[in-house]
Scaffold this motif. Structure first.
Motif, PDB file in Angstrom:
ATOM      1  N   GLU A  14       0.772  -1.345   0.038  1.00  0.00           N
ATOM      2  CA  GLU A  14      -0.181   0.043  -0.094  1.00  0.00           C
ATOM      3  C   GLU A  14       0.847   1.233  -0.205  1.00  0.00           C
ATOM      4  O   GLU A  14       0.463   2.333  -0.226  1.00  0.00           O
ATOM      5  CB  GLU A  14      -1.038   0.006   1.223  1.00  0.00           C
ATOM      6  CG  GLU A  14      -0.232   0.143   2.519  1.00  0.00           C
ATOM      7  CD  GLU A  14       0.121  -1.459   3.090  1.00  0.00           C
ATOM      8  OE1 GLU A  14       0.573  -1.541   4.163  1.00  0.00           O
ATOM      9  OE2 GLU A  14       0.141  -2.456   2.247  1.00  0.00           O
ATOM     10  N   ASN A  15       1.998   1.272   0.276  1.00  0.00           N
ATOM     11  CA  ASN A  15       3.034   2.462   0.517  1.00  0.00           C
ATOM     12  C   ASN A  15       4.053   2.288  -0.860  1.00  0.00           C
ATOM     13  O   ASN A  15       4.912   3.286  -1.048  1.00  0.00           O
ATOM     14  CB  ASN A  15       3.719   2.489   1.721  1.00  0.00           C
ATOM     15  CG  ASN A  15       3.101   2.356   2.733  1.00  0.00           C
ATOM     16  OD1 ASN A  15       1.752   3.120   2.830  1.00  0.00           O
ATOM     17  ND2 ASN A  15       3.302   1.946   3.992  1.00  0.00           N
ATOM     18  N   ARG A  16       4.058   1.255  -1.660  1.00  0.00           N
ATOM     19  CA  ARG A  16       5.046   1.535  -2.619  1.00  0.00           C
ATOM     20  C   ARG A  16       4.949   2.307  -3.750  1.00  0.00           C
ATOM     21  O   ARG A  16       5.907   3.091  -3.834  1.00  0.00           O
ATOM     22  CB  ARG A  16       5.033   0.052  -3.304  1.00  0.00           C
ATOM     23  CG  ARG A  16       5.615  -1.100  -2.473  1.00  0.00           C
ATOM     24  CD  ARG A  16       5.252  -2.445  -3.388  1.00  0.00           C
ATOM     25  NE  ARG A  16       5.610  -3.627  -2.678  1.00  0.00           N
ATOM     26  CZ  ARG A  16       5.621  -4.946  -2.984  1.00  0.00           C
ATOM     27  NH1 ARG A  16       5.163  -4.972  -4.427  1.00  0.00           N
ATOM     28  NH2 ARG A  16       5.951  -5.896  -2.097  1.00  0.00           N
ATOM     29  N   GLU A  17       3.662   2.794  -4.347  1.00  0.00           N
ATOM     30  CA  GLU A  17       3.615   3.727  -5.279  1.00  0.00           C
ATOM     31  C   GLU A  17       3.965   4.959  -4.589  1.00  0.00           C
ATOM     32  O   GLU A  17       4.614   5.894  -5.396  1.00  0.00           O
ATOM     33  CB  GLU A  17       2.253   3.580  -5.679  1.00  0.00           C
ATOM     34  CG  GLU A  17       1.990   4.510  -6.997  1.00  0.00           C
ATOM     35  CD  GLU A  17       0.817   4.490  -7.601  1.00  0.00           C
ATOM     36  OE1 GLU A  17       0.678   5.103  -8.441  1.00  0.00           O
ATOM     37  OE2 GLU A  17       0.159   3.692  -7.330  1.00  0.00           O
ATOM     38  N   GLU A  18       3.277   5.429  -3.340  1.00  0.00           N
ATOM     39  CA  GLU A  18       3.588   6.661  -2.660  1.00  0.00           C
ATOM     40  C   GLU A  18       5.034   7.066  -2.496  1.00  0.00           C
ATOM     41  O   GLU A  18       5.480   7.958  -2.649  1.00  0.00           O
ATOM     42  CB  GLU A  18       2.871   6.640  -1.677  1.00  0.00           C
ATOM     43  CG  GLU A  18       2.833   8.331  -0.909  1.00  0.00           C
ATOM     44  CD  GLU A  18       2.205   9.437  -1.908  1.00  0.00           C
ATOM     45  OE1 GLU A  18       2.624  10.450  -1.990  1.00  0.00           O
ATOM     46  OE2 GLU A  18       1.250   8.796  -2.730  1.00  0.00           O
TER      47      GLU A  18
END
Length: 654
Positions: free
Chosen positions: A283-287
């Motif tokens: 859930e944090n990869r793209e950000e």
């Protein structure tokens, strides 16, 4: 069920490995893979020694050797090569090379100028420079050491590649293991640490190897679903590391850099650190990746601004150098005609040089050219000054020696009978005489009288030769006119190929005519052509007869090179037509049916027939040309005009 799962996983792994070889991995789960894989190539710009040049550093190195003499430069080069690592002294040796060769070339040009000004011929100039050979030897030793280093470097890259492949094999096995224990997890961590310790690999393999590495890592961590505690903990640690890297990027944005190379290295270091950190929570990869990229884009913009500033400063320095050069070039040396004027100018030269050197070397495409122009302008001023002081004493004496040499050459060649070359020779020395300036007054009349009388003696002999030669040519012209009138009135019943050939041979036997009377030759060949047209011959026969007449005429007129060139052209044409014919025959053989109803086949068959007829005509023309002997021609006769035996067999089959 377990077996089926393993088989499916094995098939999936094989498929992805194959796809990795062709293109980037596409994973709908996240952008984490692409963020790490797409950047991995950047690392190898460092790994393969493609560091961005430290331009300011190179500039300082170059200026460091500006004041050294050639001998001092050589000693420093020897000391560096003998005592220092070859990779640490490359810029120094190249800077020394440029300086020492500049000094040596300058020295040679000055010696050549002095040699020419003293009356020597530039083609006879020879000047030994032992220092040039000594430097060449020590520079060769440096290049050999550098090559050995690169060879060793290549071996290290291959060794690193082999070690990483071993890790990949083990990582592949671990990533396919659905049962992940704490021991397995620690082993993967060890493999990751080992991977980071291994140095760079060959650039051509890097992207493929890194893609497999991250694929197996992702696969391993995906299997951590069986032990979520290990996975979440590891992902959390990775996220913390990437957040630290983002903070470093922010600090980089706020830092000041004087050198572009330092900023570039800092960017590359952050990119490398980012790539080496494993996956983070999905859930944090793209950000995280987006944040990191945005900050780096701002840093790169800062780099661009710094680059523009440095570029502007260099441009200003180049303009300053151009202005100094323009001041020097606007000095009209022709207006400096007295001792006082020359002394005033020479005293100003050091100030120009000091201003120019104070600006220093500029890393700009025009820098070296402007430096050469500046030195050339200074040299021209010095040479003009030297010439001014030498001219009064030397120029007339030098001119006298040159004219006496021409008198000697004229006397040696006055009895020559190779008229064409001899006439050109005397015209040449007369032209040279006119170019030579005045001589001392007391010798002027005597040397001119001797030269003029010798030349007149030769040209009197030449005019007598021309009178005798012209008489014979005019006799030939009269004979050809009479024969031409007789030929115009022959009966048509007498005309045959053999008869016309005999008349042509007789015409040639009458000899050449005077220049400017070639119209009789054109009228004769025009008449012969009209007689051939009346004969009952096919088009090709007439064409071949005319071709042979044309070649014979060129040969008789002395244009043998034109005949030879025609033969070479036909040889090339034969090869081209034969290749086209082979292609057409191969094409038609591709059809299973050659029915007459196929319009394409008909067209190809027509082309084949036309090419065969062309080949036959070319061969006949070559047979005509092969009667001539080209042995005494100074042309390239490397190609044989005769078709190869294999080609003859091909024609028989067709």
């Amino acid at each position: 069920m377990s077996n089926n799962f393993s088989e499916q996983e094995e098939m999936k792994t094989t498929f992805v490995e194959n796809e990795v070889n062709k293109t980037a991995i596409t994973d709908n789960e996240s952008t984490a893979k692409s963020e790490e894989l797409d950047d991995n190539v950047l690392e190898h710009q460092d790994d393969e020694d493609h560091h961005e040049a430290d331009e300011q550093h190179s500039d300082n190195i170059f200026k460091h050797y500006e004041e050294d003499s050639p001998e001092e430069l050589y000693k420093k080069a020897v000391k560096l090569i003998k005592n220092e690592l070859v990779t640490e002294i490359k810029e120094h040796i190249e800077a020394i090379k440029r300086h020492i060769l500049f000094h040596l070339d300058e020295e040679r040009r000055e010696k050549l100028q002095a040699f020419v000004e003293d009356g020597g011929n530039e083609i006879d100039f020879s000047y030994e420079q032992p220092l040039r050979q000594k430097f060449k030897e020590i520079y060769s030793e440096f290049r050999q050491k550098l090559n050995e280093y690169y060879k060793k470097r290549k071996e290290e890259l291959e060794s690193n590649l082999y070690q990483k492949k071993l890790i990949l094999e083990e990582l592949k096995t671990l990533s396919m293991n659905a049962d992940i224990t704490e021991e397995t997890f620690e082993r993967v961590r060890t493999l990751q640490d080992n991977w980071k310790k291994i140095g760079p690999i060959p650039y051509s393999e890097s992207e493929h190897i890194y893609r497999l590495y991250h694929f197996y890592l992702d696969k391993f961590y995906d299997n951590l679903k069986l032990n979520k505690e290990f996975r979440d903990l590891h992902f959390k640690k990775n996220q913390e590391k990437k957040e630290e890297i983002i903070q470093k990027a922010k600090e980089l944005l706020e830092s000041d850099f004087e050198k572009i190379s330092d900023l570039t290295k800092a960017i590359k270091l952050l990119e490398k650190e980012w790539r080496e950190v494993g996956p983070v929570p999905k859930e944090n990869r793209e950000e995280l990746w987006k944040t990191f990229n945005e900050i780096l884009d701002q840093v790169r913009e800062k780099k661009s601004e710094l680059s523009e500033l440095i570029k502007k400063e260099r441009e200003e320095k180049i303009q300053q150098k151009k202005e100094i050069l323009r001041e020097l070039e606007t000095i009209d040396l022709n207006e400096i005609k007295t001792h006082d004027q020359w002394q005033e100018l020479i005293n100003k030269i050091p100030s120009y040089t000091e201003r120019f050197k104070k600006i220093g070397r500029v890393l700009h495409p025009e820098n070296d050219t402007i430096w050469q122009q500046f030195n050339s302008t200074i040299r021209n001023i010095i040479r003009a000054k030297n010439a001014f002081y030498k001219a009064i004493k030397q120029v007339q004496g030098t001119n006298l020696e040159k004219k006496r040499e021409l008198v000697r050459l004229a006397a040696e060649n006055v009895e020559r009978t190779d008229w064409d070359e001899a006439v050109n020779f005397f015209k040449k020395i007369q032209s040279e005489w006119k170019k030579i300036g005045p001589v001392p007054k007391k010798y002027s009349e005597s040397v001119w009288t001797e030269f003029r009388e010798t030349c007149n003696k030769f040209f009197d002999r030449y005019h007598e030769y021309l009178k005798e030669k012209d008489k014979e040519l005019f006799d030939n012209l009269e004979k050809k006119k009479l024969f031409f009138e007789e030929l115009k009135n022959i009966a048509e019943s007498s005309i045959s190929p053999d008869y016309l050939t005999q008349q042509i041979e007789h015409w040639k036997s009458l000899g050449k005519v005077p220049p400017g009377n070639q119209e009789i030759e054109r009228e004769f060949h025009k008449l012969i052509d009209s007689y051939f047209e009346k004969l009952d011959l096919n088009k090709n026969e007439i064409y071949l007869i005319r071709f042979e007449l044309k070649m014979n005429n060129l040969w008789e007129q002395g244009d043998k090179v034109a005949v030879y060139n025609e033969r070479q052209r036909l040889v090339r044409m034969y090869d081209e037509v034969r290749k086209e014919l082979n292609l057409l025959e191969n094409n038609i053989n591709l059809f299973t049916s050659k029915s007459g109803g196929n319009p394409f086949v008909k067209e190809v068959e027509k082309n084949i027939q036309r090419h065969k007829e062309n080949l036959e005509l070319i061969v006949k023309k070559l047979e005509v040309l092969n009667k001539f002997s080209f042995e005494d021609l100074k042309v390239d006769k490397t190609r044989d005009s005769k078709p190869r035996k294999k080609d003859k067999k091909d024609r028989k089959k067709r």
